[in-house]
Design a protein around this motif. Structure first.
Motif, PDB file in Angstrom:
ATOM      1  N   SER A  90       0.830  -1.201   0.000  1.00 60.59           N
ATOM      2  CA  SER A  90       0.000   0.000   0.000  1.00 60.59           C
ATOM      3  C   SER A  90       0.868   1.257   0.000  1.00 60.59           C
ATOM      4  O   SER A  90       0.629   2.202  -0.765  1.00 60.59           O
ATOM      5  CB  SER A  90      -0.920  -0.009   1.220  1.00 60.59           C
ATOM      6  OG  SER A  90      -1.665   1.175   1.291  1.00 60.59           O
ATOM      7  N   ASN A  91       1.898   1.260   0.843  1.00 57.56           N
ATOM      8  CA  ASN A  91       2.813   2.403   0.888  1.00 57.56           C
ATOM      9  C   ASN A  91       3.524   2.603  -0.446  1.00 57.56           C
ATOM     10  O   ASN A  91       3.675   3.730  -0.913  1.00 57.56           O
ATOM     11  CB  ASN A  91       3.849   2.222   2.002  1.00 57.56           C
ATOM     12  CG  ASN A  91       3.258   2.407   3.381  1.00 57.56           C
ATOM     13  OD1 ASN A  91       2.208   3.017   3.543  1.00 57.56           O
ATOM     14  ND2 ASN A  91       3.925   1.857   4.377  1.00 57.56           N
ATOM     15  N   GLU A  92       3.947   1.507  -1.062  1.00 54.97           N
ATOM     16  CA  GLU A  92       4.650   1.609  -2.343  1.00 54.97           C
ATOM     17  C   GLU A  92       3.744   2.167  -3.441  1.00 54.97           C
ATOM     18  O   GLU A  92       4.180   2.986  -4.253  1.00 54.97           O
ATOM     19  CB  GLU A  92       5.193   0.251  -2.769  1.00 54.97           C
ATOM     20  CG  GLU A  92       6.361  -0.199  -1.937  1.00 54.97           C
ATOM     21  CD  GLU A  92       6.913  -1.520  -2.392  1.00 54.97           C
ATOM     22  OE1 GLU A  92       6.260  -2.222  -3.199  1.00 54.97           O
ATOM     23  OE2 GLU A  92       8.021  -1.866  -1.958  1.00 54.97           O
ATOM     24  N   ILE A  93       2.503   1.714  -3.472  1.00 54.27           N
ATOM     25  CA  ILE A  93       1.561   2.223  -4.474  1.00 54.27           C
ATOM     26  C   ILE A  93       1.312   3.710  -4.237  1.00 54.27           C
ATOM     27  O   ILE A  93       1.318   4.514  -5.172  1.00 54.27           O
ATOM     28  CB  ILE A  93       0.234   1.430  -4.450  1.00 54.27           C
ATOM     29  CG1 ILE A  93       0.466  -0.018  -4.877  1.00 54.27           C
ATOM     30  CG2 ILE A  93      -0.818   2.096  -5.333  1.00 54.27           C
ATOM     31  CD1 ILE A  93       0.967  -0.200  -6.287  1.00 54.27           C
ATOM     32  N   ASN A  94       1.115   4.081  -2.979  1.00 59.71           N
ATOM     33  CA  ASN A  94       0.903   5.502  -2.658  1.00 59.71           C
ATOM     34  C   ASN A  94       2.108   6.352  -3.043  1.00 59.71           C
ATOM     35  O   ASN A  94       1.951   7.451  -3.578  1.00 59.71           O
ATOM     36  CB  ASN A  94       0.571   5.682  -1.178  1.00 59.71           C
ATOM     37  CG  ASN A  94      -0.823   5.214  -0.842  1.00 59.71           C
ATOM     38  OD1 ASN A  94      -1.707   5.225  -1.685  1.00 59.71           O
ATOM     39  ND2 ASN A  94      -1.022   4.778   0.389  1.00 59.71           N
ATOM     40  N   GLU A  95       3.311   5.841  -2.789  1.00 61.99           N
ATOM     41  CA  GLU A  95       4.527   6.577  -3.133  1.00 61.99           C
ATOM     42  C   GLU A  95       4.671   6.765  -4.643  1.00 61.99           C
ATOM     43  O   GLU A  95       5.245   7.743  -5.097  1.00 61.99           O
ATOM     44  CB  GLU A  95       5.760   5.845  -2.596  1.00 61.99           C
ATOM     45  CG  GLU A  95       5.893   5.894  -1.095  1.00 61.99           C
ATOM     46  CD  GLU A  95       6.977   4.942  -0.578  1.00 61.99           C
ATOM     47  OE1 GLU A  95       7.635   4.238  -1.386  1.00 61.99           O
ATOM     48  OE2 GLU A  95       7.145   4.882   0.651  1.00 61.99           O
ATOM     49  N   ARG A  96       4.157   5.823  -5.415  1.00 59.49           N
ATOM     50  CA  ARG A  96       4.311   5.870  -6.864  1.00 59.49           C
ATOM     51  C   ARG A  96       3.108   6.492  -7.588  1.00 59.49           C
ATOM     52  O   ARG A  96       3.125   6.633  -8.803  1.00 59.49           O
ATOM     53  CB  ARG A  96       4.547   4.454  -7.390  1.00 59.49           C
ATOM     54  CG  ARG A  96       5.934   3.926  -7.034  1.00 59.49           C
ATOM     55  CD  ARG A  96       6.029   2.422  -7.243  1.00 59.49           C
ATOM     56  NE  ARG A  96       7.377   1.921  -7.090  1.00 59.49           N
ATOM     57  CZ  ARG A  96       7.972   1.672  -5.921  1.00 59.49           C
ATOM     58  NH1 ARG A  96       7.317   1.906  -4.788  1.00 59.49           N
ATOM     59  NH2 ARG A  96       9.210   1.215  -5.863  1.00 59.49           N
ATOM     60  N   SER A  97       2.097   6.865  -6.856  1.00 59.45           N
ATOM     61  CA  SER A  97       0.877   7.369  -7.510  1.00 59.45           C
ATOM     62  C   SER A  97       1.129   8.662  -8.285  1.00 59.45           C
ATOM     63  O   SER A  97       0.546   8.868  -9.354  1.00 59.45           O
ATOM     64  CB  SER A  97      -0.256   7.553  -6.498  1.00 59.45           C
ATOM     65  OG  SER A  97       0.058   8.560  -5.567  1.00 59.45           O
ATOM     66  N   GLY A  98       1.995   9.520  -7.790  1.00 56.85           N
ATOM     67  CA  GLY A  98       2.310  10.754  -8.511  1.00 56.85           C
ATOM     68  C   GLY A  98       2.975  10.449  -9.852  1.00 56.85           C
ATOM     69  O   GLY A  98       2.628  11.048 -10.883  1.00 56.85           O
ATOM     70  N   ALA A  99       3.922   9.519  -9.837  1.00 55.57           N
ATOM     71  CA  ALA A  99       4.597   9.124 -11.076  1.00 55.57           C
ATOM     72  C   ALA A  99       3.601   8.522 -12.056  1.00 55.57           C
ATOM     73  O   ALA A  99       3.632   8.811 -13.257  1.00 55.57           O
ATOM     74  CB  ALA A  99       5.702   8.121 -10.765  1.00 55.57           C
TER      75      ALA A  99
END
Length: 107
Positions: A90-99
């Motif tokens: 979940s954290n990884e997806i959130n971190e990459r959502s801007g990209a």
């Protein structure tokens, strides 16, 4: 400039593409494993999703390194309702959502 009128830095775009691809792969695995879980519950197959991910790591088609982490997530929490609610994923997806959004905006 791109056809969209958005200025794009080549290095930023490449980094964003890598992040967006990873996020897309994780979402694809989450969706597929969710479907397997649903079918397993409906048909009483008792599929162990951690074992499923482990078996895929030895396959000739699916050998993604992320499968080791997927296996670990389901091994640590066999009742995990979906990979996307695992804290780390979940954290990884959130971190990459801007990209991910920036890549889509370029299309």
């Amino acid at each position: 400039p791109s056809n969209t009128g958005i200025e794009a830095n080549k290095e930023q775009v490449l980094d964003d593409l890598k992040a967006a691809l990873y996020a897309s792969k994780v979402c694809s695995y989450a969706q597929g494993l969710s479907l397997i879980r649903a079918a397993s519950e409906e048909h009483k197959w008792n599929v162990d999703l951690s074992e499923c991910a482990r078996l895929w790591t030895g396959g000739c088609i699916i050998r993604a390194k992320v499968l080791d982490r997927i296996q670990k997530a389901f091994k640590e929490n066999p009742t995990l309702p979906n990979l996307l609610v695992d804290k780390d994923f979940s954290n990884e997806i959130n971190e990459r959502s801007g990209a991910w959004r920036r890549v889509v905006a370029l299309c």
